[in-house]
Design a protein around this motif. Structure first.
Motif, PDB file in Angstrom:
ATOM      1  N   UNK A 192       0.834  -1.207   0.000  1.00 46.62           N
ATOM      2  CA  UNK A 192       0.000   0.000   0.000  1.00 46.62           C
ATOM      3  C   UNK A 192       0.863   1.249   0.000  1.00 46.62           C
ATOM      4  N   UNK A 193       2.017   1.142   0.679  1.00 44.77           N
ATOM      5  CA  UNK A 193       2.890   2.318   0.810  1.00 44.77           C
ATOM      6  C   UNK A 193       3.928   2.414  -0.314  1.00 44.77           C
ATOM      7  N   UNK A 194       3.747   1.605  -1.337  1.00 44.98           N
ATOM      8  CA  UNK A 194       4.589   1.796  -2.521  1.00 44.98           C
ATOM      9  C   UNK A 194       5.739   0.810  -2.676  1.00 44.98           C
ATOM     10  N   UNK A 195       5.852  -0.173  -1.751  1.00 45.62           N
ATOM     11  CA  UNK A 195       6.929  -1.166  -1.856  1.00 45.62           C
ATOM     12  C   UNK A 195       6.579  -2.296  -2.817  1.00 45.62           C
ATOM     13  N   UNK A 196       7.560  -3.159  -3.085  1.00 36.91           N
ATOM     14  CA  UNK A 196       7.355  -4.274  -4.018  1.00 36.91           C
ATOM     15  C   UNK A 196       7.459  -5.616  -3.289  1.00 36.91           C
ATOM     16  N   UNK A 197       6.500  -6.508  -3.556  1.00 39.08           N
ATOM     17  CA  UNK A 197       6.489  -7.855  -2.972  1.00 39.08           C
ATOM     18  C   UNK A 197       6.124  -8.844  -4.078  1.00 39.08           C
ATOM     19  N   UNK A 198       6.939  -9.872  -4.261  1.00 36.84           N
ATOM     20  CA  UNK A 198       6.629 -10.894  -5.274  1.00 36.84           C
ATOM     21  C   UNK A 198       5.638 -11.890  -4.694  1.00 36.84           C
ATOM     22  N   UNK A 199       4.712 -12.346  -5.548  1.00 36.95           N
ATOM     23  CA  UNK A 199       3.651 -13.235  -5.063  1.00 36.95           C
ATOM     24  C   UNK A 199       3.485 -14.453  -5.968  1.00 36.95           C
ATOM     25  N   UNK A 200       3.031 -15.583  -5.354  1.00 35.77           N
ATOM     26  CA  UNK A 200       2.819 -16.807  -6.143  1.00 35.77           C
ATOM     27  C   UNK A 200       1.471 -16.761  -6.864  1.00 35.77           C
ATOM     28  N   UNK A 201       1.388 -17.378  -8.020  1.00 39.11           N
ATOM     29  CA  UNK A 201       0.088 -17.594  -8.671  1.00 39.11           C
ATOM     30  C   UNK A 201       0.114 -18.990  -9.283  1.00 39.11           C
ATOM     31  N   UNK A 203       0.096 -19.554 -12.314  1.00 35.38           N
ATOM     32  CA  UNK A 203       0.830 -19.521 -13.591  1.00 35.38           C
ATOM     33  C   UNK A 203       2.328 -19.362 -13.354  1.00 35.38           C
ATOM     34  N   UNK A 204       2.752 -18.161 -12.946  1.00 32.24           N
ATOM     35  CA  UNK A 204       4.159 -17.875 -12.632  1.00 32.24           C
ATOM     36  C   UNK A 204       4.149 -16.897 -11.454  1.00 32.24           C
ATOM     37  N   UNK A 205       5.304 -16.642 -10.853  1.00 30.94           N
ATOM     38  CA  UNK A 205       5.364 -15.656  -9.767  1.00 30.94           C
ATOM     39  C   UNK A 205       5.280 -14.238 -10.348  1.00 30.94           C
ATOM     40  N   UNK A 244       1.272  -6.682 -11.578  1.00 33.45           N
ATOM     41  CA  UNK A 244       2.158  -7.821 -11.383  1.00 33.45           C
ATOM     42  C   UNK A 244       2.643  -8.440 -12.660  1.00 33.45           C
ATOM     43  N   UNK A 245       3.761  -7.935 -13.181  1.00 32.57           N
ATOM     44  CA  UNK A 245       4.390  -8.661 -14.286  1.00 32.57           C
ATOM     45  C   UNK A 245       5.097  -9.882 -13.721  1.00 32.57           C
ATOM     46  N   UNK A 246       5.531 -10.798 -14.559  1.00 35.00           N
ATOM     47  CA  UNK A 246       6.296 -11.930 -14.063  1.00 35.00           C
ATOM     48  C   UNK A 246       7.554 -11.393 -13.368  1.00 35.00           C
ATOM     49  N   UNK A 247       7.935 -12.068 -12.250  1.00 37.13           N
ATOM     50  CA  UNK A 247       8.978 -11.534 -11.373  1.00 37.13           C
ATOM     51  C   UNK A 247      10.387 -11.931 -11.824  1.00 37.13           C
ATOM     52  N   UNK A 248      10.678 -11.708 -13.099  1.00 40.50           N
ATOM     53  CA  UNK A 248      12.005 -12.003 -13.650  1.00 40.50           C
ATOM     54  C   UNK A 248      12.601 -10.725 -14.228  1.00 40.50           C
ATOM     55  N   UNK A 249      13.917 -10.733 -14.418  1.00 38.22           N
ATOM     56  CA  UNK A 249      14.546  -9.668 -15.188  1.00 38.22           C
ATOM     57  C   UNK A 249      14.001  -9.780 -16.611  1.00 38.22           C
ATOM     58  N   UNK A 250      13.663  -8.648 -17.194  1.00 34.68           N
ATOM     59  CA  UNK A 250      13.074  -8.619 -18.528  1.00 34.68           C
ATOM     60  C   UNK A 250      13.920  -9.433 -19.521  1.00 34.68           C
ATOM     61  N   UNK A 251      13.253 -10.274 -20.309  1.00 36.76           N
ATOM     62  CA  UNK A 251      13.965 -11.051 -21.320  1.00 36.76           C
ATOM     63  C   UNK A 251      14.286 -12.468 -20.878  1.00 36.76           C
ATOM     64  N   UNK A 252      14.356 -12.709 -19.562  1.00 31.84           N
ATOM     65  CA  UNK A 252      14.684 -14.045 -19.069  1.00 31.84           C
ATOM     66  C   UNK A 252      13.416 -14.896 -18.905  1.00 31.84           C
ATOM     67  N   UNK A 271      12.687 -19.516  -5.440  1.00 31.35           N
ATOM     68  CA  UNK A 271      14.138 -19.485  -5.704  1.00 31.35           C
ATOM     69  C   UNK A 271      14.435 -18.763  -7.015  1.00 31.35           C
ATOM     70  N   UNK A 272      13.639 -19.062  -8.045  1.00 34.40           N
ATOM     71  CA  UNK A 272      13.826 -18.366  -9.334  1.00 34.40           C
ATOM     72  C   UNK A 272      13.645 -16.857  -9.151  1.00 34.40           C
ATOM     73  N   UNK A 273      12.649 -16.479  -8.354  1.00 36.96           N
ATOM     74  CA  UNK A 273      12.398 -15.054  -8.113  1.00 36.96           C
ATOM     75  C   UNK A 273      13.623 -14.437  -7.444  1.00 36.96           C
ATOM     76  N   UNK A 274      14.120 -15.104  -6.398  1.00 32.15           N
ATOM     77  CA  UNK A 274      15.254 -14.539  -5.646  1.00 32.15           C
ATOM     78  C   UNK A 274      16.503 -14.455  -6.528  1.00 32.15           C
TER      79      UNK A 274
END
Ligand code: TXA
Ligand code: MG
Length: 349
Positions: free
Chosen positions: A25-34, A36-38, A143-151, A158-161
């Motif tokens: 809510x305060x503007x931070x980023x958190x990766x989440x499971x779905x 399909x993909x994180x 929520x885009x997929x939690x990867x560096x663009x292009x990968x 673990x993939x997210x981290x």
């Protein structure tokens, strides 16, 4: 910033989810499971959060973000109009891997919708921990997929981290994603369902609701695609990938020939169990599943591509599948991952 890994358990629902909701809510980023993909979550109503997402991913900011809601009842807050086909689709496939493009309300900032678009892509994910997170945040999550663009897209925490450690506040770890490929993206044009990105909800399933077709731009890959992300190089492993498909036995035979063409210790094989059995024992191999098991192929696709990044391979040969059902989504991702290097083998006569 230290990226925390938060497991989904009792204390997640009791305490953690509220802390994470506040961060979002305060503007931070958190990766989440779905299913399909994180996803790489940020407050979809906050232009600065959207900018942080683009920065963390290294993603071009003209590529709009999917907005995740916790249920059907939230939709009218963000979109101008819901048609009867869209209603039917949400009833049938939500929560689930279907993203629907709607005309957007002004509450969705242009940063979230990629600059110029007057539409917003909405999706309600199946994962209960993520829907609880959206509720706790009190805002929808871009929520885009939690990867560096292009990968390749991440299907485990673990993939997210691997890509996002130090760039985001936390990742919610709920184990591997079920489907393994991103959601199907559709829009309704003149009463017809048009698929901009194939995914877990197949064309065949959509056709049960009403007339449905693949977007022609997506199929031939020219012109300006409706899902702008489709124009960027995507999902690419470090080593070049070539995929053989068409007649199965001929495709497998082509892949097996590679064993004799060069230094086999520098080749990666991304194949079915049946083909793997015919490879030398020491071949560097990732098995995507039994040939007939497309669900397993989808589930293992990104993990397989990422596996080869950790191997000393200079070339990857893959075995594809046909276009029926989720095969269309699999081949769409392989086409992107291989930069179009798909070889269709004819049956030998
Ligand atoms: O399964 C998924 O959809 C995952 C999970 C995390 O939900 N998300 C995902 O997001 O794949 P991303 O950002 O990696 O891909 C989003 C795609 C892009 O190709 C983008 O261009 C398209 O959605 N998109 C977003 N908003 C759109 C819009 N208004 N119209 C057309 N395409 C849109
Ligand atoms: Mg993506």
């Amino acid at each position: 910033m230290d990226t925390k890994r938060i497991h989904v358990n009792e204390s997640y629902y009791k305490e953690e989810v509220f802390k994470l909701g506040k961060i979002l809510r305060e503007g931070g980023l958190v990766a989440f499971p779905t299913e399909t993909v994180y996803g790489l979550g940020g407050n979809a109503l906050d232009a600065d959060a959207a900018k942080k997402i683009y920065a963390a991913k290294g993603r071009p900011s003209d590529n709009p973000l999917i907005v995740h809601v916790s249920g059907r009842d939230e939709v009218e807050k963000y979109v101008e109009h819901v048609g009867s086909i869209e209603n039917k689709l949400m009833e049938k496939f939500w929560p689930g891997p279907l993203t629907i493009v709607f005309p957007k309300k002004d509450i969705i900032p242009k940063e979230t919708s990629g600059g110029g678009l007057d539409t917003v892509a909405l999706r309600c994910p199946q994962n209960a921990a993520t829907r609880a997170l959206i509720k706790a945040a009190g805002v929808p999550l871009a929520g885009p997929s939690a990867n560096i663009s292009g990968r390749p897209s991440p299907t485990t925490a673990d993939d997210v981290l691997h890509d996002m450690n130090g760039r985001i506040s936390a990742v919610v770890d709920d184990g591997p994603c079920n489907i393994g490929l991103e959601s199907t993206i559709i829009g309704v044009e003149n009463g017809e369902i048009v698929v901009y990105r194939p995914g877990g909800i197949t064309l065949e399933m959509l056709q049960e609701i009403g007339p449905a077709r693949m977007d022609s731009n997506l199929i031939v890959d020219t012109g300006h695609p409706k899902a702008p992300g489709m124009k960027y190089r995507h999902y690419a492993p470090k080593a070049p990938l070539t995929v053989y498909t068409g007649d199965r036995d001929s495709a497998a035979a082509k892949i097996l020939e590679k064993v004799h063409e060069g230094d086999v210790s520098k080749i990666g094989f991304f194949v079915s169990e049946e083909t793997a059995k015919m490879l030398p024992e020491d071949a560097i191999c990732y098995i995507w599943g039994k040939r007939e098991d497309k669900e397993s192929f989808a589930h293992n696709l990104f993990t397989g591509l990422l596996y080869f990044n950790e191997q000393p391979v200079e070339q990857i040969y893959g075995e594809g599948t046909d276009q029926a059902g989720i095969g269309r989504a699999i081949m769409n991702r392989l086409k992107k991952a291989s930069g179009g290097h798909i070889v269709v083998e004819e049956k030998e006569t």
